[in-house]
Design a protein around this motif. Sequence first.
Motif, PDB file in Angstrom:
ATOM      1  N   THR A  83     -10.960  -6.381   8.527  1.00  0.00           N
ATOM      2  CA  THR A  83      -9.440  -6.215   8.167  1.00  0.00           C
ATOM      3  C   THR A  83      -9.242  -6.393   6.107  1.00  0.00           C
ATOM      4  N   LEU A 128      -5.971  -4.411   3.976  1.00  0.00           N
ATOM      5  CA  LEU A 128      -5.124  -5.032   3.845  1.00  0.00           C
ATOM      6  C   LEU A 128      -4.296  -5.700   2.541  1.00  0.00           C
ATOM      7  N   TRP A 166     -13.084  -2.552  19.150  1.00  0.00           N
ATOM      8  CA  TRP A 166     -13.205  -3.490  17.740  1.00  0.00           C
ATOM      9  C   TRP A 166     -13.119  -2.515  16.773  1.00  0.00           C
ATOM     10  N   LEU A 212     -10.258  -0.739  16.251  1.00  0.00           N
ATOM     11  CA  LEU A 212      -9.208  -0.993  15.687  1.00  0.00           C
ATOM     12  C   LEU A 212      -9.677  -1.569  13.419  1.00  0.00           C
ATOM     13  N   PHE A 213     -11.132  -2.296  13.137  1.00  0.00           N
ATOM     14  CA  PHE A 213     -11.360  -1.972  11.485  1.00  0.00           C
ATOM     15  C   PHE A 213     -10.641  -0.944  11.418  1.00  0.00           C
ATOM     16  N   HIS A 214     -10.563   0.805  11.929  1.00  0.00           N
ATOM     17  CA  HIS A 214     -10.782   2.027  11.573  1.00  0.00           C
ATOM     18  C   HIS A 214      -9.410   2.170  11.332  1.00  0.00           C
ATOM     19  N   ALA A 215      -8.622   1.767  12.084  1.00  0.00           N
ATOM     20  CA  ALA A 215      -6.780   2.103  12.255  1.00  0.00           C
ATOM     21  C   ALA A 215      -6.332   1.431  11.264  1.00  0.00           C
ATOM     22  N   VAL A 216      -7.262   0.469  10.972  1.00  0.00           N
ATOM     23  CA  VAL A 216      -6.113  -0.575   9.902  1.00  0.00           C
ATOM     24  C   VAL A 216      -6.425  -0.131   7.883  1.00  0.00           C
ATOM     25  N   SER A 217      -7.535  -0.249   8.317  1.00  0.00           N
ATOM     26  CA  SER A 217      -8.507   0.389   6.939  1.00  0.00           C
ATOM     27  C   SER A 217      -7.831   1.850   6.714  1.00  0.00           C
ATOM     28  N   CYS A 260      -4.795   3.020   7.837  1.00  0.00           N
ATOM     29  CA  CYS A 260      -3.419   3.669   7.623  1.00  0.00           C
ATOM     30  C   CYS A 260      -2.967   2.544   6.663  1.00  0.00           C
ATOM     31  N   SER A 261      -4.067   1.377   6.406  1.00  0.00           N
ATOM     32  CA  SER A 261      -4.067   0.589   4.609  1.00  0.00           C
ATOM     33  C   SER A 261      -3.775   1.814   3.365  1.00  0.00           C
TER      34      SER A 261
END
Length: 249
Positions: free
Chosen positions: A113, A117, A227, A230-235, A237-238
Amino acid sequence: MDSTVSTLSTVSTAAASFTSLWDEVSGTQPDPDLWVVLATLGAALVVVVPHSLWRLSRNAITIAHEGGHGLVALLTGRTLTGIRLHSDTSGLTVSRGKPHGIGMILTAAAGYTAPPLLGLGGAALLGAGRITLLLWLATALLLAMLVMIRNAYGALSLLVTGGTFVLVSWLAGPQVQAAFAYAVVWFLLLGGVRPAFELQAKRARGGAGDSDADQLSRLTHVPAGLWFFLFHAVSLCSLLGGGRWLLGW
C-alpha cells in the motif's frame, strides 16, 4: 566590539538565508501546462507497462515498498533493524517486536500500500502547488532510509535515487522540477498498481507462499484473498484520486 558586530551580522545573514529557503520550500509554485502533465503520464506508462523496462523501474517501487514497511514499523513502536534491496527487485525489511498484534499487522500491510499512498500524497501536494516541498520531502525520506540499508546494492540504489532528487531540487529550473515531480508521482500511482497483480499471479502458479498477504492471513486469520482485495482497492483508488488531482479535474 567589531567582533560582536561581525557575529551579529553573520547570525542575521544566516537567519535571512534560512527564512528565504523556508519560504521557497513551503511556498507554492505555478502548475505546469497540461501538455507537461500528459507527457509525464505517458513517460510513466512507458516505464511501467513494458515488461523489459518494468524490470528496471520496479526497483524504485521496491524502495517505496520496503520504506513503507520500515516507516510503519517505527511508527508502531517496533525496532527497525535493517532494510535490504536486491537486484531482482525483491527486498526485505527486518524489525523486532511482538510477532503478532496491531503493530505487526500494520507493518506487514504497509508494503504493497505504500507506493500508491505515497503517490496519492504526492498528487495532493502537486495539486496544491507544493512542487518544491514534494521534492524536499522525498529527498529527506530517501536519506533517512539510507541509514537503515544493510547491503551494497540497496545502498547504491538509494544513493542513485536520492542523488537524482538532490540534483533536480538544487540545480534544475522550475519547469524541469515540475516535470520531474509529476513524472515521479505518476510513476508511483501507476507502478503501485502492478505489483499486487503480479504477486497474485505468482501465487496462482504455486509460488510466493510467504508473501505479505500470506503473512497477514496468518496474523489475522483472514483469507489472503481479502488482503489482495485491500491492496488492489488502495492502489486503484489512489490512482483514480491522485490522477484527478494531477489533471486538475
